[in-house]
Design a protein around this motif. Structure first.
Motif, PDB file in Angstrom:
ATOM      1  N   VAL A  31       0.843  -1.197   0.000  1.00  0.00           N
ATOM      2  CA  VAL A  31       0.000   0.000   0.000  1.00  0.00           C
ATOM      3  C   VAL A  31       0.880   1.249   0.000  1.00  0.00           C
ATOM      4  CG1 VAL A  31      -1.618   1.364   1.393  1.00  0.00           C
ATOM      5  CG2 VAL A  31      -2.047  -1.067   1.013  1.00  0.00           C
ATOM      6  N   LEU A  32       1.879   1.281   0.847  1.00  0.00           N
ATOM      7  CA  LEU A  32       2.777   2.437   0.897  1.00  0.00           C
ATOM      8  C   LEU A  32       3.531   2.606  -0.417  1.00  0.00           C
ATOM      9  CD1 LEU A  32       4.174   2.167   4.532  1.00  0.00           C
ATOM     10  CD2 LEU A  32       2.868   4.064   3.565  1.00  0.00           C
ATOM     11  N   TRP A  33       4.050   1.524  -0.954  1.00  0.00           N
ATOM     12  CA  TRP A  33       4.811   1.595  -2.209  1.00  0.00           C
ATOM     13  C   TRP A  33       3.924   2.080  -3.352  1.00  0.00           C
ATOM     14  CZ3 TRP A  33       4.289  -1.060  -6.857  1.00  0.00           C
ATOM     15  CH2 TRP A  33       5.309  -0.855  -7.773  1.00  0.00           C
ATOM     16  N   LEU A  34       2.721   1.535  -3.466  1.00  0.00           N
ATOM     17  CA  LEU A  34       1.820   1.957  -4.540  1.00  0.00           C
ATOM     18  C   LEU A  34       1.461   3.433  -4.418  1.00  0.00           C
ATOM     19  CD1 LEU A  34      -0.499  -1.145  -4.780  1.00  0.00           C
ATOM     20  CD2 LEU A  34       0.735  -0.125  -6.695  1.00  0.00           C
ATOM     21  N   ALA A  35       1.151   3.884  -3.222  1.00  0.00           N
ATOM     22  CA  ALA A  35       0.798   5.288  -3.016  1.00  0.00           C
ATOM     23  C   ALA A  35       1.962   6.184  -3.420  1.00  0.00           C
ATOM     24  CB  ALA A  35       0.405   5.533  -1.561  1.00  0.00           C
ATOM     25  N   GLN A  36       3.162   5.835  -3.003  1.00  0.00           N
ATOM     26  CA  GLN A  36       4.334   6.640  -3.341  1.00  0.00           C
ATOM     27  C   GLN A  36       4.614   6.615  -4.841  1.00  0.00           C
ATOM     28  OE1 GLN A  36       7.120   4.787  -0.688  1.00  0.00           O
ATOM     29  NE2 GLN A  36       6.353   5.911   1.097  1.00  0.00           N
ATOM     30  N   THR A  37       4.413   5.468  -5.481  1.00  0.00           N
ATOM     31  CA  THR A  37       4.621   5.344  -6.926  1.00  0.00           C
ATOM     32  C   THR A  37       3.635   6.214  -7.698  1.00  0.00           C
ATOM     33  OG1 THR A  37       5.482   3.099  -6.688  1.00  0.00           O
ATOM     34  CG2 THR A  37       4.633   3.709  -8.859  1.00  0.00           C
ATOM     35  N   ILE A  38       2.373   6.165  -7.310  1.00  0.00           N
ATOM     36  CA  ILE A  38       1.344   6.970  -7.982  1.00  0.00           C
ATOM     37  C   ILE A  38       1.673   8.454  -7.843  1.00  0.00           C
ATOM     38  CG2 ILE A  38      -1.078   7.684  -7.903  1.00  0.00           C
ATOM     39  CD1 ILE A  38      -1.669   4.723  -7.025  1.00  0.00           C
ATOM     40  N   SER A  65      -4.814  14.008  -3.679  1.00  0.00           N
ATOM     41  CA  SER A  65      -5.238  14.202  -2.298  1.00  0.00           C
ATOM     42  C   SER A  65      -5.679  12.889  -1.660  1.00  0.00           C
ATOM     43  CB  SER A  65      -6.375  15.227  -2.254  1.00  0.00           C
ATOM     44  OG  SER A  65      -6.839  15.385  -0.945  1.00  0.00           O
ATOM     45  N   GLU A  66      -6.457  12.109  -2.393  1.00  0.00           N
ATOM     46  CA  GLU A  66      -6.923  10.817  -1.868  1.00  0.00           C
ATOM     47  C   GLU A  66      -5.759   9.853  -1.648  1.00  0.00           C
ATOM     48  OE1 GLU A  66     -10.002  10.037  -0.823  1.00  0.00           O
ATOM     49  OE2 GLU A  66     -10.595  12.083  -1.295  1.00  0.00           O
ATOM     50  N   VAL A  67      -4.828   9.822  -2.591  1.00  0.00           N
ATOM     51  CA  VAL A  67      -3.681   8.920  -2.460  1.00  0.00           C
ATOM     52  C   VAL A  67      -2.795   9.365  -1.301  1.00  0.00           C
ATOM     53  CG1 VAL A  67      -1.601   8.044  -3.617  1.00  0.00           C
ATOM     54  CG2 VAL A  67      -3.761   8.181  -4.879  1.00  0.00           C
ATOM     55  N   GLU A  68      -2.637  10.667  -1.112  1.00  0.00           N
ATOM     56  CA  GLU A  68      -1.875  11.167   0.038  1.00  0.00           C
ATOM     57  C   GLU A  68      -2.531  10.752   1.350  1.00  0.00           C
ATOM     58  OE1 GLU A  68      -1.731  15.318  -0.914  1.00  0.00           O
ATOM     59  OE2 GLU A  68       0.103  15.093  -2.114  1.00  0.00           O
ATOM     60  N   VAL A  70      -4.393   8.067   1.810  1.00  0.00           N
ATOM     61  CA  VAL A  70      -4.146   6.625   1.950  1.00  0.00           C
ATOM     62  C   VAL A  70      -2.718   6.388   2.436  1.00  0.00           C
ATOM     63  CG1 VAL A  70      -3.869   4.466   0.659  1.00  0.00           C
ATOM     64  CG2 VAL A  70      -5.894   5.893   0.306  1.00  0.00           C
ATOM     65  N   GLU A  71      -1.780   7.127   1.860  1.00  0.00           N
ATOM     66  CA  GLU A  71      -0.381   6.977   2.261  1.00  0.00           C
ATOM     67  C   GLU A  71      -0.212   7.313   3.749  1.00  0.00           C
ATOM     68  OE1 GLU A  71       3.986   8.385   0.693  1.00  0.00           O
ATOM     69  OE2 GLU A  71       2.349   9.844   0.616  1.00  0.00           O
ATOM     70  N   ALA A  72      -0.827   8.395   4.192  1.00  0.00           N
ATOM     71  CA  ALA A  72      -0.732   8.787   5.600  1.00  0.00           C
ATOM     72  C   ALA A  72      -1.376   7.740   6.507  1.00  0.00           C
ATOM     73  CB  ALA A  72      -1.391  10.155   5.807  1.00  0.00           C
ATOM     74  N   LEU A  73      -2.527   7.242   6.094  1.00  0.00           N
ATOM     75  CA  LEU A  73      -3.204   6.208   6.875  1.00  0.00           C
ATOM     76  C   LEU A  73      -2.347   4.954   6.977  1.00  0.00           C
ATOM     77  CD1 LEU A  73      -5.828   5.047   8.229  1.00  0.00           C
ATOM     78  CD2 LEU A  73      -6.361   4.170   5.961  1.00  0.00           C
ATOM     79  N   ALA A  74      -1.816   4.518   5.844  1.00  0.00           N
ATOM     80  CA  ALA A  74      -0.997   3.298   5.838  1.00  0.00           C
ATOM     81  C   ALA A  74       0.247   3.477   6.706  1.00  0.00           C
ATOM     82  CB  ALA A  74      -0.618   2.925   4.406  1.00  0.00           C
ATOM     83  N   ALA A  75       0.841   4.653   6.654  1.00  0.00           N
ATOM     84  CA  ALA A  75       2.024   4.911   7.484  1.00  0.00           C
ATOM     85  C   ALA A  75       1.661   4.903   8.966  1.00  0.00           C
ATOM     86  CB  ALA A  75       2.652   6.241   7.092  1.00  0.00           C
ATOM     87  N   SER A  76       0.481   5.406   9.298  1.00  0.00           N
ATOM     88  CA  SER A  76       0.091   5.479  10.711  1.00  0.00           C
ATOM     89  C   SER A  76      -0.259   4.125  11.314  1.00  0.00           C
ATOM     90  CB  SER A  76      -1.067   6.465  10.901  1.00  0.00           C
ATOM     91  OG  SER A  76      -2.258   5.929  10.369  1.00  0.00           O
ATOM     92  N   LEU A  94      -7.582  -1.528   0.013  1.00  0.00           N
ATOM     93  CA  LEU A  94      -6.902  -0.300  -0.406  1.00  0.00           C
ATOM     94  C   LEU A  94      -5.840  -0.602  -1.460  1.00  0.00           C
ATOM     95  CD1 LEU A  94      -6.358   1.776   2.857  1.00  0.00           C
ATOM     96  CD2 LEU A  94      -7.722   2.412   0.861  1.00  0.00           C
ATOM     97  N   LYS A  95      -5.135  -1.704  -1.278  1.00  0.00           N
ATOM     98  CA  LYS A  95      -4.118  -2.101  -2.256  1.00  0.00           C
ATOM     99  C   LYS A  95      -4.752  -2.320  -3.628  1.00  0.00           C
ATOM    100  CE  LYS A  95      -2.595  -6.233  -2.572  1.00  0.00           C
ATOM    101  NZ  LYS A  95      -2.052  -7.560  -2.440  1.00  0.00           N
ATOM    102  N   GLU A  96      -5.893  -3.013  -3.669  1.00  0.00           N
ATOM    103  CA  GLU A  96      -6.593  -3.237  -4.936  1.00  0.00           C
ATOM    104  C   GLU A  96      -6.988  -1.912  -5.583  1.00  0.00           C
ATOM    105  OE1 GLU A  96      -9.937  -5.788  -4.175  1.00  0.00           O
ATOM    106  OE2 GLU A  96      -8.677  -7.290  -3.202  1.00  0.00           O
ATOM    107  N   LEU A  97      -7.519  -0.989  -4.787  1.00  0.00           N
ATOM    108  CA  LEU A  97      -7.914   0.310  -5.315  1.00  0.00           C
ATOM    109  C   LEU A  97      -6.708   1.104  -5.814  1.00  0.00           C
ATOM    110  CD1 LEU A  97     -10.588   1.265  -2.638  1.00  0.00           C
ATOM    111  CD2 LEU A  97     -11.014   0.585  -5.013  1.00  0.00           C
TER     112      LEU A  97
END
Length: 135
Positions: A31-38, A65-68, A70-76, A94-97
């Motif tokens: 999830v973190l990797w995908l968010a950062q890649t996007i 904004s939505e991906v950010e 998700v990234e913050a949520l996954a990090a937390s 979330l990973k699928e999305l």
């Protein structure tokens, strides 16, 4: 007085628990990797300029904004999914999305490249050829 010793759980149960923990940890990382890649792909100058040119700047800002978020949520929650099956399931969703969002960004970049090579193509004709849908 009878002493009773609980027998340890069978090895298969221990292995199942370990596999669930490993899978949960992998999902967190994905999830973190995908968010950062996007986010990194959306920040590419050529793609960003093209998206603005074709009128998708507002939509892409919403996606960023939505991906950010998700990234913050996954990090937390990093490190917590191994202990929570529900959290691991939600992160899997979330990973699928995020994979779908990543595919969309790839398609947009393809349209940008096609526009660059062919000239004059607009996003909506590219959309119909590639199955993209913008709302």
């Amino acid at each position: 007085n009878h002493l009773s010793f609980d027998s340890p759980p069978p090895l298969t149960q221990l292995l199942d628990l370990n596999m669930e923990a490993v899978e949960a940890t992998l999902v967190e990382g994905a999830v973190l990797w995908l968010a950062q890649t996007i986010l990194a792909n959306l920040l590419l100058d050529k793609l960003d300029a093209w998206l603005r040119h074709v009128g998708l700047a507002d939509d892409i800002e919403k996606l960023k904004s939505e991906v950010e978020e998700v990234e913050a949520l996954a990090a937390s929650v990093k490190g917590m999914a191994a202990g929570s099956r529900l959290l691991a399931l939600r992160l899997s969703r979330l990973k699928e999305l995020l994979y779908e969002a990543d595919d969309l960004v790839d398609e947009l970049d393809y349209c940008r490249l096609h526009h660059e090579v062919q000239g004059g193509i607009d996003v909506y004709s590219c959309r119909s050829r590639n199955g993209l849908s913008f709302s």
